[in-house]
Design an enzyme around this catalytic site. Structure first.
Site, PDB file in Angstrom:
ATOM      1  N   HIS A   1       0.836  -1.193   0.000  1.00  0.00           N
ATOM      2  CA  HIS A   1       0.000   0.000   0.000  1.00  0.00           C
ATOM      3  C   HIS A   1       0.875   1.248   0.000  1.00  0.00           C
ATOM      4  O   HIS A   1       0.576   2.213   0.699  1.00  0.00           O
ATOM      5  CB  HIS A   1      -0.915   0.017   1.237  1.00  0.00           C
ATOM      6  CG  HIS A   1      -1.770  -1.201   1.382  1.00  0.00           C
ATOM      7  ND1 HIS A   1      -2.039  -1.785   2.590  1.00  0.00           N
ATOM      8  CD2 HIS A   1      -2.409  -1.949   0.458  1.00  0.00           C
ATOM      9  CE1 HIS A   1      -2.819  -2.836   2.417  1.00  0.00           C
ATOM     10  NE2 HIS A   1      -3.050  -2.955   1.140  1.00  0.00           N
ATOM     11  N   THR A   2       1.933   1.256  -0.768  1.00  0.00           N
ATOM     12  CA  THR A   2       2.938   2.306  -0.662  1.00  0.00           C
ATOM     13  C   THR A   2       3.556   2.557  -2.029  1.00  0.00           C
ATOM     14  O   THR A   2       3.557   1.683  -2.887  1.00  0.00           O
ATOM     15  CB  THR A   2       4.032   1.884   0.344  1.00  0.00           C
ATOM     16  OG1 THR A   2       3.430   1.672   1.625  1.00  0.00           O
ATOM     17  CG2 THR A   2       5.120   2.927   0.493  1.00  0.00           C
ATOM     18  N   THR A   3       4.098   3.765  -2.226  1.00  0.00           N
ATOM     19  CA  THR A   3       4.866   4.027  -3.436  1.00  0.00           C
ATOM     20  C   THR A   3       6.076   4.881  -3.095  1.00  0.00           C
ATOM     21  O   THR A   3       6.229   5.335  -1.951  1.00  0.00           O
ATOM     22  CB  THR A   3       3.999   4.685  -4.522  1.00  0.00           C
ATOM     23  OG1 THR A   3       4.669   4.585  -5.779  1.00  0.00           O
ATOM     24  CG2 THR A   3       3.707   6.144  -4.204  1.00  0.00           C
TER      25      THR A   3
END
Length: 399
Positions: A367-369
């Site tokens: 759930h990250t970038t």
């Protein structure tokens, strides 16, 4: 963009998972903007084209190394629990601990999706802070590519659809509710037949474009203390949310000096707790005790040694690392060379470290970038931002 930017030449490099974000950042560098301008512009595009990975209402950290300005700082903008949060508010709803060790499974799932699952939104505050202190363009200029993608649309890529339809893991609900549970999200992410958008279809978010235009005109303050903030708080109150006016008004990033370490004579700078930099230094300190080149890259022994170092650091993070305002993090001990030598001896004795939240069958969240930018003068920005786990909540009309 401002005319003065077009008269300067620069070169650099940008890396981001989303092509639209990488191109937007590269365009800023080509036009003469600096790495901070490019990073903020790219990050804002990421919030439009990959909206379950990040958003202006998200959180994260940014590392700025700007020798041309004699600046080397980290920005911490991790989300915080709203002031209305109580330690015992869900005590009677706990079913069990999640299999991956990240929190608990509740009856009703209020901590996973919905209005009570939301932490304070600090990403926009951090982007605005970085741009005002170290950039050369306005927030309005940085928002232009993001506004264009929100209005004109972007293609839905396979990884986006895969995320929506990913099977439940670690005892949690699946991700499909993020885009289907609430009407405002369904309006954006589903087709007329009620099904989520498919690969190759176009994602448009005109409400987000209008919100970003308002921020461009009135500044980030509008999101935290103006008309946008009032709409957010009204939505929270109407739906049992915890975020109030003071939570928004106090959203500011923390600027700190980096956490330092060494590896074979090289100096390493990273972020402070609650960020994960302490794990990086601990792993490198342990691995410094091995001749990895002699072991051979990706040989079975190499993989064993590196994996054990990573597992030791992960266990230490789970046991000791948290928000320093509430947790006494033993930074000096975990990053010391003596401690690393002791851990290296464990690995040499072929002792195996068990990480329960990995070995129980759970999967790491995605759930990250991230983005990284450097220019020819050696200035660099690295930024990781996220929603943690998307709540599915969108205030109607804001996108």
């Amino acid at each position: 963009m401002p005319q003065e930017m077009t008269s300067r030449k620069t070169s650099g490099m940008i890396s981001a998972p989303q092509p639209e974000a990488a191109e937007a950042g590269a365009d800023v560098l080509r036009a003469g903007g600096n790495v901070v301008d490019a990073a903020v512009t790219a990050a804002l595009v990421q919030t439009v084209v990959d909206p379950q990975m990040c958003g202006i209402a998200g959180m994260g950290c940014m590392h700025l190394y700007l020798p041309s300005q004699a600046v080397h700082v980290t920005l911490d903008f991790h989300g915080r629990s709203p002031a209305a949060t109580r330690a015992d508010m869900w005590a009677d709803r706990i079913v069990r601990e999640a299999e991956d060790g990240w929190g608990f499974i509740l009856r009703g799932r209020e901590n996973e999706i919905g209005y009570q699952s939301i932490t304070t939104p600090r990403t926009l505050a951090a982007l605005d802070h970085a741009l005002r202190r170290y950039g050369t363009i306005s927030l309005a200029d940085a928002l232009r590519p993001a506004i264009a993608y929100a209005e004109e649309g972007c293609l839905i890529r396979p990884h986006v659809v895969e995320f929506w339809h990913r099977p439940p893991v670690a005892g949690r609900d699946g991700n499909i509710g993020i885009v289907t549970k609430f009407p405002a999200a369904r309006k954006i992410y589903t087709a007329p037949d009620g099904q989520p958008l498919r690969v190759g279809e176009t994602l448009r978010n005109p409400d987000m474009a209008r919100t970003y235009r308002r921020i461009a005109e009135h500044g980030a303050t509008d999101f935290y203390a103006g008309a946008i903030a009032r709409r957010i708080v009204e939505d929270m109150r109407a739906n049992g949310g915890l975020i109030g006016e003071d939570d928004l008004a106090t959203c500011v990033p923390e600027e700190t000096t980096p956490l330092w370490g060494t590896y074979h004579g090289l100096r390493i700078a990273t972020n402070n707790p609650p960020g994960g930099g302490i794990m990086l230094l601990e792993m490198l300190n342990i691995l410094e005790n091995f001749d990895l080149a002699a072991i051979g890259h990706n040989t079975p022994e190499y993989i064993r040694v590196v994996s054990e170092a990573m597992k030791i650091a992960t266990v230490d993070k789970d046991l000791h690392v948290g928000d320093p305002r509430f947790v006494d993090v033993p930074v000096e001990r975990l990053t010391s060379k003596d401690y690393a030598r002791a851990m290296a001896e464990r690995i040499r004795r072929r002792e195996r470290t068990v990480v329960p939240r990995f070995n129980a069958g759970g999967a790491e969240s995605k759930h990250t970038t991230q983005l990284s930018i450097a220019d020819a003068a050696g200035n660099a920005v690295s930024m990781t931002h996220t929603l943690g786990q998307p709540s599915g909540v969108i205030t109607d009309g804001l996108g």
